[in-house]
Design a protein around this motif. Structure first.
Motif, PDB file in Angstrom:
ATOM      1  N   HIS A  48      -4.909  15.698  -9.247  1.00 29.20           N
ATOM      2  CA  HIS A  48      -3.970  16.151  -8.219  1.00 29.20           C
ATOM      3  C   HIS A  48      -4.212  15.506  -6.857  1.00 29.20           C
ATOM      4  CE1 HIS A  48      -3.502  20.066 -10.756  1.00 29.20           C
ATOM      5  NE2 HIS A  48      -2.726  19.082 -11.209  1.00 29.20           N
ATOM      6  N   LYS A  49      -4.778  14.281  -6.880  1.00 31.70           N
ATOM      7  CA  LYS A  49      -5.009  13.534  -5.653  1.00 31.70           C
ATOM      8  C   LYS A  49      -4.392  12.146  -5.789  1.00 31.70           C
ATOM      9  CE  LYS A  49      -7.564  16.803  -3.856  1.00 31.70           C
ATOM     10  NZ  LYS A  49      -7.093  17.602  -2.693  1.00 31.70           N
ATOM     11  N   ILE A  50      -4.236  11.466  -4.654  1.00 34.67           N
ATOM     12  CA  ILE A  50      -3.788  10.073  -4.658  1.00 34.67           C
ATOM     13  C   ILE A  50      -5.013   9.203  -4.399  1.00 34.67           C
ATOM     14  CG2 ILE A  50      -2.328   8.343  -3.553  1.00 34.67           C
ATOM     15  CD1 ILE A  50      -0.395  10.546  -2.786  1.00 34.67           C
ATOM     16  N   MET A 185       9.818   9.693 -17.191  1.00 33.17           N
ATOM     17  CA  MET A 185      10.588  10.260 -18.296  1.00 33.17           C
ATOM     18  C   MET A 185       9.694  11.001 -19.301  1.00 33.17           C
ATOM     19  SD  MET A 185      13.872   9.837 -17.956  1.00 33.17           S
ATOM     20  CE  MET A 185      14.548   9.985 -19.622  1.00 33.17           C
ATOM     21  N   VAL A 186       8.410  10.670 -19.338  1.00 33.69           N
ATOM     22  CA  VAL A 186       7.501  11.357 -20.267  1.00 33.69           C
ATOM     23  C   VAL A 186       6.800  12.543 -19.593  1.00 33.69           C
ATOM     24  CG1 VAL A 186       7.083   9.335 -21.691  1.00 33.69           C
ATOM     25  CG2 VAL A 186       5.603   9.764 -19.740  1.00 33.69           C
ATOM     26  N   ARG A 187       7.232  12.851 -18.354  1.00 27.22           N
ATOM     27  CA  ARG A 187       6.625  13.938 -17.583  1.00 27.22           C
ATOM     28  C   ARG A 187       5.102  13.787 -17.562  1.00 27.22           C
ATOM     29  NH1 ARG A 187      11.067  16.510 -20.204  1.00 27.22           N
ATOM     30  NH2 ARG A 187      12.518  17.402 -18.707  1.00 27.22           N
ATOM     31  N   PRO A 188       4.601  12.700 -16.973  1.00 28.06           N
ATOM     32  CA  PRO A 188       3.165  12.395 -17.025  1.00 28.06           C
ATOM     33  C   PRO A 188       2.318  13.300 -16.142  1.00 28.06           C
ATOM     34  CG  PRO A 188       4.271  10.876 -15.558  1.00 28.06           C
ATOM     35  CD  PRO A 188       5.353  11.712 -16.184  1.00 28.06           C
ATOM     36  N   LYS A 189       1.025  13.288 -16.443  1.00 28.03           N
ATOM     37  CA  LYS A 189       0.057  14.000 -15.625  1.00 28.03           C
ATOM     38  C   LYS A 189      -0.645  13.029 -14.678  1.00 28.03           C
ATOM     39  CE  LYS A 189      -0.723  17.315 -19.351  1.00 28.03           C
ATOM     40  NZ  LYS A 189      -1.699  17.812 -20.364  1.00 28.03           N
ATOM     41  N   LEU A 190      -0.762  11.761 -15.108  1.00 32.04           N
ATOM     42  CA  LEU A 190      -1.386  10.721 -14.293  1.00 32.04           C
ATOM     43  C   LEU A 190      -0.478   9.503 -14.257  1.00 32.04           C
ATOM     44  CD1 LEU A 190      -3.729   9.304 -12.788  1.00 32.04           C
ATOM     45  CD2 LEU A 190      -4.723   8.773 -15.025  1.00 32.04           C
ATOM     46  N   SER A 207      10.754   4.176   1.196  1.00 28.43           N
ATOM     47  CA  SER A 207      11.257   4.934   0.051  1.00 28.43           C
ATOM     48  C   SER A 207      10.199   5.034  -1.042  1.00 28.43           C
ATOM     49  CB  SER A 207      12.521   4.268  -0.505  1.00 28.43           C
ATOM     50  OG  SER A 207      12.985   4.949  -1.655  1.00 28.43           O
ATOM     51  N   LEU A 208       9.529   3.907  -1.334  1.00 30.86           N
ATOM     52  CA  LEU A 208       8.472   3.919  -2.345  1.00 30.86           C
ATOM     53  C   LEU A 208       7.313   4.818  -1.918  1.00 30.86           C
ATOM     54  CD1 LEU A 208       8.383   0.197  -3.509  1.00 30.86           C
ATOM     55  CD2 LEU A 208       8.580   2.175  -5.019  1.00 30.86           C
ATOM     56  N   LEU A 209       6.936   4.748  -0.655  1.00 32.93           N
ATOM     57  CA  LEU A 209       5.863   5.601  -0.142  1.00 32.93           C
ATOM     58  C   LEU A 209       6.193   7.076  -0.333  1.00 32.93           C
ATOM     59  CD1 LEU A 209       4.851   3.834   3.204  1.00 32.93           C
ATOM     60  CD2 LEU A 209       3.427   4.099   1.180  1.00 32.93           C
ATOM     61  N   ASP A 210       7.423   7.443   0.009  1.00 27.68           N
ATOM     62  CA  ASP A 210       7.851   8.836  -0.125  1.00 27.68           C
ATOM     63  C   ASP A 210       7.801   9.286  -1.579  1.00 27.68           C
ATOM     64  OD1 ASP A 210       8.249   9.001   2.594  1.00 27.68           O
ATOM     65  OD2 ASP A 210      10.408   8.603   2.482  1.00 27.68           O
ATOM     66  N   HIS A 211       8.218   8.401  -2.488  1.00 29.92           N
ATOM     67  CA  HIS A 211       8.204   8.764  -3.908  1.00 29.92           C
ATOM     68  C   HIS A 211       6.778   8.962  -4.416  1.00 29.92           C
ATOM     69  CE1 HIS A 211      12.446   8.561  -4.627  1.00 29.92           C
ATOM     70  NE2 HIS A 211      12.548   7.295  -4.260  1.00 29.92           N
ATOM     71  N   ILE A 212       5.855   8.121  -3.957  1.00 28.85           N
ATOM     72  CA  ILE A 212       4.464   8.257  -4.384  1.00 28.85           C
ATOM     73  C   ILE A 212       3.885   9.580  -3.889  1.00 28.85           C
ATOM     74  CG2 ILE A 212       2.135   7.301  -4.143  1.00 28.85           C
ATOM     75  CD1 ILE A 212       3.439   4.512  -4.030  1.00 28.85           C
ATOM     76  N   LYS A 213       4.185   9.935  -2.629  1.00 27.97           N
ATOM     77  CA  LYS A 213       3.699  11.211  -2.103  1.00 27.97           C
ATOM     78  C   LYS A 213       4.337  12.389  -2.836  1.00 27.97           C
ATOM     79  CE  LYS A 213       4.557  10.092   2.260  1.00 27.97           C
ATOM     80  NZ  LYS A 213       4.630  10.171   3.745  1.00 27.97           N
ATOM     81  N   ASN A 214       5.589  12.223  -3.247  1.00 30.41           N
ATOM     82  CA  ASN A 214       6.266  13.293  -3.979  1.00 30.41           C
ATOM     83  C   ASN A 214       5.647  13.520  -5.360  1.00 30.41           C
ATOM     84  OD1 ASN A 214       8.098  13.913  -1.956  1.00 30.41           O
ATOM     85  ND2 ASN A 214       9.681  12.519  -2.729  1.00 30.41           N
ATOM     86  N   ALA A 217       3.009  15.900  -4.764  1.00 28.82           N
ATOM     87  CA  ALA A 217       3.588  17.195  -4.416  1.00 28.82           C
ATOM     88  C   ALA A 217       4.108  17.924  -5.651  1.00 28.82           C
ATOM     89  CB  ALA A 217       4.718  17.008  -3.394  1.00 28.82           C
ATOM     90  N   GLU A 218       4.507  17.162  -6.665  1.00 32.62           N
ATOM     91  CA  GLU A 218       5.021  17.756  -7.900  1.00 32.62           C
ATOM     92  C   GLU A 218       3.922  18.020  -8.926  1.00 32.62           C
ATOM     93  OE1 GLU A 218       8.079  15.106  -9.195  1.00 32.62           O
ATOM     94  OE2 GLU A 218       9.314  15.437  -7.414  1.00 32.62           O
TER      95      GLU A 218
END
Length: 315
Positions: A48-50, A185-190, A207-214, A217-218
């Motif tokens: 759960h970290k980046i 699409m495979v709902r990954p964990k990592l 946009s890519l940065l925001d998606h990575i942070k999201n 968050a998810e």
């Protein structure tokens, strides 16, 4: 609520244990001829970290990605994902377990549409089996579910207007977005991203940065290879540094940038420059400007600049 507890157990040293690891690798080695591309004694990736994986060109970052995800075979080693051994497991099985990756050079199917690319990323498709392919009543319902899931992701990544276009018509940045969306699409964990910003138009970078942070968050874990230290400093919770195939440092971004082992890994022939002295910093900047193309490369020079700035800020 943000978890403010320390990521590592004890000191932030190479191979340190994490409070809640999702991946654990031990004694993973890979050599090509007489070159040891990867020689990782011990590594844990926090859940759960980046986590950013950085290092000079040729440090072994992508090779480590390939080994962990089943795209290459190590000489030695074992590793676990979610407590399950995945050493020797095929790449597609690793992905089905929830550990997915993207590539530095995108692997989209250019002659398929964006929607068809997305459908390919989904798991549990009964129609893939020859015995059931002729009976739409068996797989039709699942295909509708997959298509609906793909629509949601394409809207999130602002690719829904391109769903019927061939993937080959997309820009480099859009292909990166498509590959990232398809991996979900495979709902990954990592999610493992190999240089997600490489070749991306600056207009799509945020946009890519925001998606990575999201992704974090998810509830997902992110491990990415990157040379853009501005990105690393702003979104990474943890940084792992590789040099000559080994893990030489770990820690939070600000701490890693001041680590002597990291400075030595990037400076190479410049290791005798005194970064604690203003004149030493100016000397290094002059040397980098003179040989950044021929010796360290523009990507490594960018990280070196960040190291220099960090040293100056910390004075």
């Amino acid at each position: 609520m943000t978890d403010s507890r320390p990521i590592a157990v004890g000191e932030n040293t190479p191979g340190c244990k994490k409070r809640d690891p999702i991946v654990v690798a031990e004694n993973v080695t890979r050599s090509f001829g007489g070159i040891n591309a990867v020689d990782v004694e011990y590594l844990e990736i926090p859940r759960h970290k980046i986590t950013a994986l950085i290092g000079p060109n040729g440090a072994g970052k992508t090779t480590l990605f390939n080994l962990l995800t089943g795209f290459d075979t190590p000489n030695t080693g074992k590793w676990q994902f979610e407590g399950n051994s995945i050493a020797g497991v095929s790449s597609y099985k690793v992905a089905r377990m929830g550990m997915v990756r993207t590539f530095q050079l995108t692997k989209v199917m250019g002659k398929l549409t964006v929607m068809e690319n997305m459908r390919l990323g989904a798991a549990d498709q009964p129609g893939e089996r020859l015995s059931k392919a002729l009976f739409k009543g068996i797989w039709g319902g699942r295909e509708k579910e997959i298509t609906a899931q793909a629509h949601v992701l394409l809207e999130k990544f602002k690719l829904d207007a391109k769903k019927d276009d061939y993937a080959a018509s997309l820009s480099g940045g859009q292909r990166k977005l498509l590959e990232m969306a398809r991996s979900l699409m495979v709902r990954p964990k990592l999610v493992m991203l190999d240089e997600p910003m490489a070749g991306v138009n600056p207009a799509l970078t945020q946009s890519l940065l925001d998606h990575i942070k999201n992704l974090k968050a998810e509830g997902m874990t992110v491990l990415f290879v990157e040379h853009d230290m501005n990105m690393v400093r702003h979104i990474a919770d943890w940084v792992v540094v590789m040099a000559e195939g080994k893990i030489v440092a770990e820690g939070p971004p600000g701490e890693v940038m001041k680590n002597p082992a990291v400075i030595d890994a990037y400076l190479g022939a410049h290791h005798d420059v005194d970064l604690g002295d203003a004149e030493g910093i100016k000397e290094l900047e002059a040397e980098l400007e003179a040989d950044e193309e021929s010796v360290v490369g523009t990507e490594d020079a960018g990280i070196l600049s960040e190291i220099v700035e960090t040293k100056e800020d910390g004075k």
